[in-house]
Design a protein around this motif. Structure first.
Motif, short mmCIF file in Angstrom:
data_model
loop_
_atom_site.label_atom_id
_atom_site.label_comp_id
_atom_site.label_asym_id
_atom_site.label_seq_id
_atom_site.Cartn_x
_atom_site.Cartn_y
_atom_site.Cartn_z
N THR A 67 0.84 -1.21 0.00
CA THR A 67 0.00 0.00 0.00
C THR A 67 0.87 1.25 0.00
N PHE A 68 2.00 1.19 0.69
CA PHE A 68 2.91 2.33 0.71
C PHE A 68 3.42 2.65 -0.70
N PHE A 69 3.60 1.64 -1.54
CA PHE A 69 4.14 1.85 -2.88
C PHE A 69 3.05 2.12 -3.92
N HIS A 70 1.76 2.02 -3.55
CA HIS A 70 0.71 2.30 -4.51
C HIS A 70 0.78 3.75 -4.98
N PRO A 71 0.70 3.99 -6.28
CA PRO A 71 0.81 5.38 -6.79
C PRO A 71 -0.23 6.31 -6.21
N SER A 119 -1.80 6.19 -3.45
CA SER A 119 -1.75 6.45 -2.00
C SER A 119 -0.96 7.72 -1.72
N HIS A 120 -0.19 8.18 -2.71
CA HIS A 120 0.58 9.43 -2.61
C HIS A 120 1.50 9.43 -1.40
N ARG A 121 2.02 8.28 -1.10
CA ARG A 121 3.02 8.22 -0.02
C ARG A 121 4.41 8.06 -0.63
N PHE A 122 4.65 6.95 -1.26
CA PHE A 122 5.93 6.77 -1.95
C PHE A 122 6.04 7.72 -3.15
N SER A 123 4.97 7.88 -3.90
CA SER A 123 5.02 8.64 -5.14
C SER A 123 5.20 10.14 -4.91
N ASP A 124 4.93 10.63 -3.71
CA ASP A 124 5.06 12.07 -3.43
C ASP A 124 6.36 12.41 -2.71
N MET A 125 7.17 11.42 -2.40
CA MET A 125 8.43 11.70 -1.72
C MET A 125 9.39 12.41 -2.68
N HIS A 126 10.15 13.35 -2.15
CA HIS A 126 11.05 14.14 -2.97
C HIS A 126 12.23 13.28 -3.45
N ARG A 127 12.66 13.57 -4.64
CA ARG A 127 13.76 12.81 -5.24
C ARG A 127 15.09 13.39 -4.74
N ILE A 128 15.46 12.99 -3.56
CA ILE A 128 16.72 13.42 -2.96
C ILE A 128 17.50 12.17 -2.57
N LYS A 129 18.74 12.39 -2.24
CA LYS A 129 19.64 11.26 -2.03
C LYS A 129 19.17 10.35 -0.91
N VAL A 130 18.66 10.91 0.17
CA VAL A 130 18.29 10.09 1.31
C VAL A 130 17.07 9.23 1.02
N ASN A 131 16.25 9.63 0.05
CA ASN A 131 15.03 8.88 -0.25
C ASN A 131 15.22 7.81 -1.32
N PHE A 190 -1.56 -2.78 -7.22
CA PHE A 190 -0.36 -2.03 -7.62
C PHE A 190 -0.27 -1.92 -9.14
N MET A 191 -0.41 -3.04 -9.83
CA MET A 191 -0.24 -3.04 -11.28
C MET A 191 -1.39 -2.28 -11.97
N SER A 192 -2.60 -2.43 -11.47
CA SER A 192 -3.73 -1.74 -12.09
C SER A 192 -3.59 -0.23 -11.94
N GLN A 193 -3.07 0.22 -10.80
CA GLN A 193 -2.86 1.65 -10.62
C GLN A 193 -1.75 2.17 -11.55
N ILE A 194 -0.71 1.37 -11.75
CA ILE A 194 0.35 1.76 -12.69
C ILE A 194 -0.22 1.93 -14.09
N VAL A 195 -1.10 0.99 -14.48
CA VAL A 195 -1.74 1.07 -15.80
C VAL A 195 -2.55 2.36 -15.92
N LYS A 196 -3.30 2.71 -14.87
CA LYS A 196 -4.09 3.94 -14.91
C LYS A 196 -3.19 5.17 -15.01
N CYS A 197 -2.05 5.12 -14.35
CA CYS A 197 -1.11 6.26 -14.41
C CYS A 197 -0.59 6.45 -15.84
N PHE A 198 -0.27 5.34 -16.51
CA PHE A 198 0.17 5.45 -17.90
C PHE A 198 -0.97 5.91 -18.81
N ALA A 199 -2.19 5.48 -18.46
CA ALA A 199 -3.34 5.87 -19.29
C ALA A 199 -3.57 7.37 -19.26
N GLN A 200 -3.16 8.04 -18.18
CA GLN A 200 -3.29 9.49 -18.11
C GLN A 200 -2.50 10.20 -19.21
#
Length: 1281
Positions: A672-676, A678-690, A720-730
């Motif tokens: 669930t943490f990695f689900h797009p 859920s905006h938990r993993f997907s909203d983390m900033h792209r920095i070295k520590v993350n 997880f996979m169905s949400q990834i598909v929806k993200c690409f569909a956007q």
């Protein structure tokens, strides 16, 4: 919170961009804190665009430092409140960086638009410009205007302004219309302009006049016509002016350079002739000699060019002696250029006759050889001198010149190591490190400092896996030349000089250990590049062993033993610390150095995995609770290390995976943490520590793929996979049912700033497994990839997909890659081609599918893509398996042209490839091209490489396509196959090569023949470097001819070419045996195989040039009829004395008194006398201040009337060379001793008066008292009693 920068605002510059909505633009004074996200660009207003960009760069550096500091803080254990502040600060810095980058991009775009608009305006102006007839008519109008202005009153205040305006218009016409310059003759342009060069005109007017004359030159005939004009006097006068007339001097120097560039003609391969007169060149040299003149450097550079073009002219004007002085004592910035100039002169017997062996070019060494006693301030001068010495000794001309007269110059250089001066010795030691091309790795400092090398580890150095070809030594041109240098230096006692340093300086000092290090490096190189007999002689080190075994002197025994111990430590640890440069290979050898380390790592991993698999239920449950995943959704509170250990350990067991999925619901919470959405993993900033969370997600998917339960859960139960598909569909342009989203999950911003990009890595992880491929196919992920590859604006997403997919199995990933390779977007194509090349490079075995895809890129319309594919294929063909596979594919590469030649040469080295190219007609066509043209280009390529690799400038080195090894040669590759040798025999090219070598082997004058001789020698050497090609050399008996050229040629560069060619011949065992019969010994490996290094046993015969007869020029200066007036005689005598610095002061005082007396007024107002003075300073050496002083004596303004009078005087005063000069006392007056024998008791003024008045009546020759008695003076020097 960091303060934002704001300076007082001023006028806005019309370069701006709309700020993002989250940026508040504030205009205030000084620094302020307007808010967390506020950022002001007010300080940019009123500034130039370049200044704005510099300020923005400074802001970017500042904000990057803030961001890096915040990221480093997040790596530390912080409480929640402080962590929130740090994260907020990090977000603010990222927002600021984004805003600054947008502002910078807008300014750069505005600059580009401005430049483009300016170019378009200029292009439109050129297109609207007048046609040829109009331009010619306008040019004639300008010339007519100049003629009409000539009759205007010379004191008119507006005349100079009008002249400048008319001549500037004429310059514009001549510059834009080349045809007009050809239509108008030089006299037609120059004659109306000459009056504007008069002294009464302004410096700006004379400068524009010189520009007009310069643009009138189009070819050598125009320069000849220019010499017929009376222009020399004006040029000399302008060169004499001081720095206040810089604008005029600049244009006259440009005119001189244009005359040299346009008017220099070659005499059928012989010496060239520069259309400059000796008077102009002497004035030019005077400017170059003046240390404070702003045009000194360009004048010295021009003289360096002139001495190459016309050595005789520069020698007559005294320029060679000045350039020699500049090499030894001149500005250090230009010394390497001058040294290269003299090296070019030495290479030809005709031009080196102008140099004195032992005195002229040896001035370069004086800063080192004469350094003793000059103190530490002289060290910088020595360092610059050593760079020049290094440059000269790394060329054939310099090395052979300094080896003349029994290597006297080289011996003096080595003997400086024996001088008891620490500064001198250290500088010279560093010079030898550079000359011998010894690089200094980090561990050298450990050795020099005296610390044990066994405690030094290569920390931070990445291990490069060894190649199976590591022990195979490859032939390098630089290795062979360095071997010759070492042989020369050791023959003159370099090792003995280094031992003397070790013996004299304190044991363990830096200087002593540096000398020991140099000895160790020389011994190592001798072992590698010398034959066994020569290496054994060098490595004997009798002096050190004698010191170590001395029973009489304990100090010497200690020094010798310490030196041997240091050398032993150096040799033992060298292999461990510096294993050498090896070819990159992805295959790890079982017996490599780091095998024990890798084996230990595998054992640790297996032990951890075994412990994790054996974990009991209670421990497993407690570990799950310890991760905090079951207790909180806040990932910041999770125990990351425990979480990673569980995923990579116990969860690989099917039982534990089933328990984590069904019982504890651990996997569900974690996924669930990695689900797009859920905006938990997907909203983390792209920095070295993350970034560790991305790696954790990939590990989790790998673990799921290792268990059937994990595969079932991911494919059927988890969204997880169905949400990834929806993200690409956007983003999918073909999916009309997808709801539009203002901020799609895979938007550019989120890919760049958040961990959303990590989903691409996770999908790449799935593509590594067969089950993962099936999941991707079931969810139609590859269909989304196909659709996204057509998006023009999402190169970032396409590159991420290409980079992360796995291509080991045939299927959709390879189709995605091939679609990217043929994309309509060039940047995507280039990136996909680079990635494909990396796949081939890192593949342990040849793959046909990768080669086929890369071969397809050879036919791409883009030149950049084709060039990239050729480079990767050329690198891949180093492997014989890949080369054979490519040849079997039979690609057509005729369309590549020059780009594909190197690749085709590799094809020729295999029988299958040669037959394929021969049947295609490539061999016959290319053979004729190489015979006529490419052989010459090959010589240029090799010589440019050698000049670059031995250059002191590291930035210029290695810009060609090869690094040290001999580049492939067409004839050499042809001789590698039996069919190639047969074709070579039928064509008869080798017989023509042999005939040319016999006929022109000792050519020393014609530069074209010399260049062709080098090309033929390289072709013969490359043919002889193969087993099949050596037969041709034996059949034609060409090896003795090459050896004769190597020992007897008068051209050092040809001897050097023969040296390298003999090395090529020695690459085969049979060739090495043949050369051994002629006393050239080849270097062999421990297995007895030749390495391609070959040196002469009698090195003195090869390295020394024959002495030459010094060139003596005929003094054929035109003599003038001596003046009859006594006042003219006295003035001319005093002016000639100014050339002698010993009596120049007295002569200047005499001239000053003459100038003040009325009876001499006619002397300094006579055009005839002015001509005599011009003739005098144009035939002797006068410094620039003296020339100015002489010109200032005359109350004559140079103009057309005065020049006409001087021309008339030159015709009348010209003496007939067949008649002896008249008997007058002028010769006595012109003596350099003057009246030094006069009365010494009188004052200087009286002496000067005697100089002017004492010889009023010509004295009879019999009564003339000698000027000075050259009788030796006897003096006894000693101690008094």
């Amino acid at each position: 919170m960091p303060a934002h920068l704001a300076t007082p605002s001023s006028t806005s510059l019309n370069i701006s961009s709309p700020a993002p909505s989250f940026i508040t633009l504030a205009v205030n004074d000084g620094l302020s804190d307007a808010g967390s996200d506020s950022l002001s660009f007010a300080n940019l207003e009123g500034r130039e665009p370049k200044e704005q960009l510099e300020l923005l760069e400074a802001l970017i550096v500042k904000e990057n430092r803030i961001r890096d500091g915040a990221e480093n803080l997040l790596d530390m254990p912080l409480d929640d409140k402080l962590r929130e502040k740090v994260v907020s600060e990090l977000n603010t810095a990222s927002i600021r960086i984004k805003a600054i980058m947008d502002k910078k991009s807008s300014i750069e775009a505005a600059l580009k638009r401005t430049h483009r608009r300016r170019k378009e305006v200029e292009l439109e102006t050129d297109e609207r410009g007048e046609d040829f007839r109009s331009a010619l008519h306008n040019a004639r109008d300008c010339i007519s205007s100049l003629d009409s202005l000539k009759s205007e009153p010379s004191d008119s205040s507006n005349l100079d302004r009008q002249l400048i305006e008319v001549m500037t218009g004429l310059v514009g016409i001549l510059r834009r219309n080349l045809r007009v310059r050809y239509e108008l003759s030089v006299p037609e342009i120059v004659q109306p302009v000459l009056f504007t060069l008069a002294d009464k005109r302004t410096k700006q007017c004379r400068a524009v006049a010189y520009r007009v004359i310069r643009y009138s030159l189009v070819d050598a005939d125009s320069v000849k016509k220019l010499k017929e004009q009376e222009l020399e006097w004006y040029i000399i006068r302008s060169l004499h002016r001081d720095n206040k007339f810089a604008v005029e001097k600049e244009q006259v120097i440009k005119l001189i350079r244009a005359i040299v560039e346009v008017g220099t003609v070659s005499n059928s391969g012989g010496p060239r002739s520069v259309p400059l007169s000796e008077p102009v060149l002497r004035a030019f040299i005077a400017v170059a000699e003046q240390a404070d003149d702003p045009f000194r450097f360009i004048c010295i550079q021009t003289l360096a060019e002139l001495v190459i073009l016309d050595t005789d002219l520069v020698d007559r004007a005294g320029g060679i002696r000045f350039l020699l002085h500049a090499v030894g004592e001149g500005p250090v910035e230009i010394t390497p250029l001058l040294a290269s100039t003299f090296l070019y002169i030495i290479d030809s017997p005709r031009t080196r006759a102008y140099l004195h062996v032992g005195t002229d070019l040896e001035i370069v060494l004086t800063a080192v050889t004469d350094a003793y006693g000059k103190g530490p301030d002289h060290a910088e001068r020595m360092k610059s001198c050593t760079r020049v010495i290094q440059l000269m000794l790394r060329t054939w001309s310099g090395l052979m010149y300094f080896c003349m007269e029994d290597m006297r110059a080289i011996r003096s250089l080595v003997d400086t190591l024996r001088l008891p001066s620490l500064e001198t010795r250290e500088v010279v030691l560093n010079m030898f490190f550079e000359i011998l091309n010894i690089k200094s790795p980090e561990w050298y400092q450990t050795f020099i400092a005296g610390r044990r090398l066994t405690t030094y580890h290569r920390a931070g150095l990445k291990h490069e896996p060894e190649s199976p070809e590591r022990n195979v030594q490859t032939f390098k041109l630089t290795d062979q030349y360095i071997a010759l240098l070492i042989l020369v230096f050791t023959n003159v006692g370099l090792l003995e000089a280094l031992v003397s340093i070790i013996d004299e300086v304190p044991t363990g000092s830096i200087l002593s250990r540096k000398a020991t290090l140099l000895i160790g490096e020389i011994l190592q190189m001798a072992n590698r590049v010398f034959p066994l007999s020569v290496a054994a002689r060098i490595q004997a080190l009798p002096s050190i062993f004698s010191m170590a075994s001395s029973r009489d002197d304990g100090q010497q025994r200690l020094v010798g033993a310490s030196t041997l111990s240091a050398l032993d430590s150096f040799n033992r640890n060298r292999t461990r610390l510096e294993p050498g440069v090896v070819k990159t290979s992805s295959r790890l050898r079982a017996n490599s150095v780091d095998d024990a380390v890798r084996r230990g790592q595998r054992q640790v991993e297996q032990a951890k995995l075994k412990l994790g698999m054996q974990m009991d239920d209670r421990t497993f449950q407690s570990s799950l609770l310890e991760t905090q995943v079951m207790l909180t959704k806040d990932h910041a509170k999770w125990n990351f290390d425990t979480l990673q250990e569980i995923i990579e350990g116990p969860l690989l067991h099917p039982k534990r995976m089933d328990e984590a999925i069904k019982g504890a619901r651990f996997i569900r919470r974690l996924m669930t943490f990695f689900h797009p959405f859920s905006h938990r993993f997907s909203d983390m900033h792209r920095i070295k520590v993350n970034l560790r969370w991305v790696r954790l997600g990939c590990s989790l998917l790998t673990t799921l793929m290792a268990n059937p339960d994990g595969i079932r859960y991911l494919s059927l139960e988890d969204p997880f996979m169905s949400q990834i598909v929806k993200c690409f569909a956007q983003l999918d342009p073909f999916n009309s049912q997808a709801a539009p989203d203002s901020d799609p999950m895979f938007s550019k911003r989120r890919i760049a700033e958040t961990l959303t990009y990590g989903y691409l890595e996770m999908l790449g992880t799935l593509s590594k497994h067969k089950e993962g491929i099936e999941i991707l196919e079931n969810y139609k992920i590859f269909t989304a990839f196909y659709h996204l590859s057509d998006l023009k604006s999402r190169e970032d997403l396409i590159k991420g997909i290409i980079e992360n997919l796995d291509y080991s199995a045939d299927g959709h990933p390879r189709i995605v890659l091939s679609k990217a390779l043929t994309s309509s977007h060039k940047r995507v194509q280039v990136y996909a081609t680079q990635h494909l090349g990396d796949l081939i490079r890192n593949s342990p075995a040849a793959n046909s599918w990768t080669l086929r895809l890369l071969l397809t890129q050879l036919y791409d319309p883009s030149v950049e893509v084709r060039k990239l594919a050729v480079d990767y294929l050329e690198e891949a063909c180093e492997s014989k398996d890949i080369l054979e596979m490519m040849v079997e594919m039979r690609p057509v590469m005729d369309h590549l042209g020059e780009m594909g030649n190197a690749l085709l040469l590799k094809f020729m080295s295999t029988p299958t490839g040669f037959r394929y190219l021969y049947n295609a007609g490539y061999i016959d066509r290319e053979m004729d091209i190489w015979f006529k043209e490419h052989n010459i280009y090959y010589v240029v390529q090799v010589e440019v490489f050698l000049a670059q690799v031995f250059s002191s400038n590291e930035e210029e080195a290695h810009t060609l396509g090869f690094e040290g090894t001999v580049p492939p040669h067409f004839y050499g590759e042809m001789a590698k196959t039996e069919l190639g040798c047969q074709v070579l025999q039928e064509k008869g090219h080798f017989a023509e090569f042999a005939q040319f070598i016999r006929q022109y082997g000792h050519e020393s004058g014609d530069t074209e023949l010399i260049m062709k001789l080098k090309s033929v020698l390289w072709a013969v050497g490359n043919i002889g470097a193969t087993e099949g090609g050596l037969f041709f050399l034996e059949e034609e008996e060409i090896i003795p001819a090459v050896l004769s050229i190597a020992n007897e040629s008068l051209i050092p560069s040809i001897r050097g070419t023969c040296f390298f060619v003999l090395g090529l011949i020695s690459t085969t065992s049979q060739g090495a045996e043949i050369l051994d019969d002629y006393h050239w010994e080849a270097t062999l490996t421990p297995m007895g195989l030749p390495t391609g290094l070959c040196i002469p046993i009698d090195v003195d015969e090869f390295i020394s040039l024959p002495p030459w007869k010094q060139y003596t020029r005929n003094e054929a200066n035109a003599q003038l009829i001596p003046p009859t007036s006594e006042s003219d005689l006295e003035a001319l005598t005093a002016i000639q004395k100014l050339a002698n610095t010993v009596i120049a002061n007295a002569a200047s005082r005499s001239l000053a008194r003459m100038k003040s007396r009325p009876e001499y007024r006619s002397v300094f107002t006579s055009p005839t006398m002015l001509y005599r003075v011009f003739h005098t300073i144009s035939t002797s050496r006068y410094r620039l201040p003296v020339r100015r002083y002489i010109m200032d004596l005359f109350n004559i303004e140079l103009n057309t009337e005065v020049v006409a009078a001087m021309v008339e005087a030159s015709k009348k005063l010209q003496a007939n060379p067949s008649h002896p000069p008249p008997k007058t006392d002028l010769n006595r007056r012109l003596s350099m001793f003057g009246h030094l024998g006069g009365r010494s008791s009188e004052s200087d003024d009286d002496e000067d008066d005697d100089e002017m008045n004492g010889d009023s009546q010509p004295a009879a020759p019999k009564k003339e008292v000698p000027a000075i008695v050259l009788r030796p003076v006897h003096r006894i020097v000693g101690f008094g009693c």
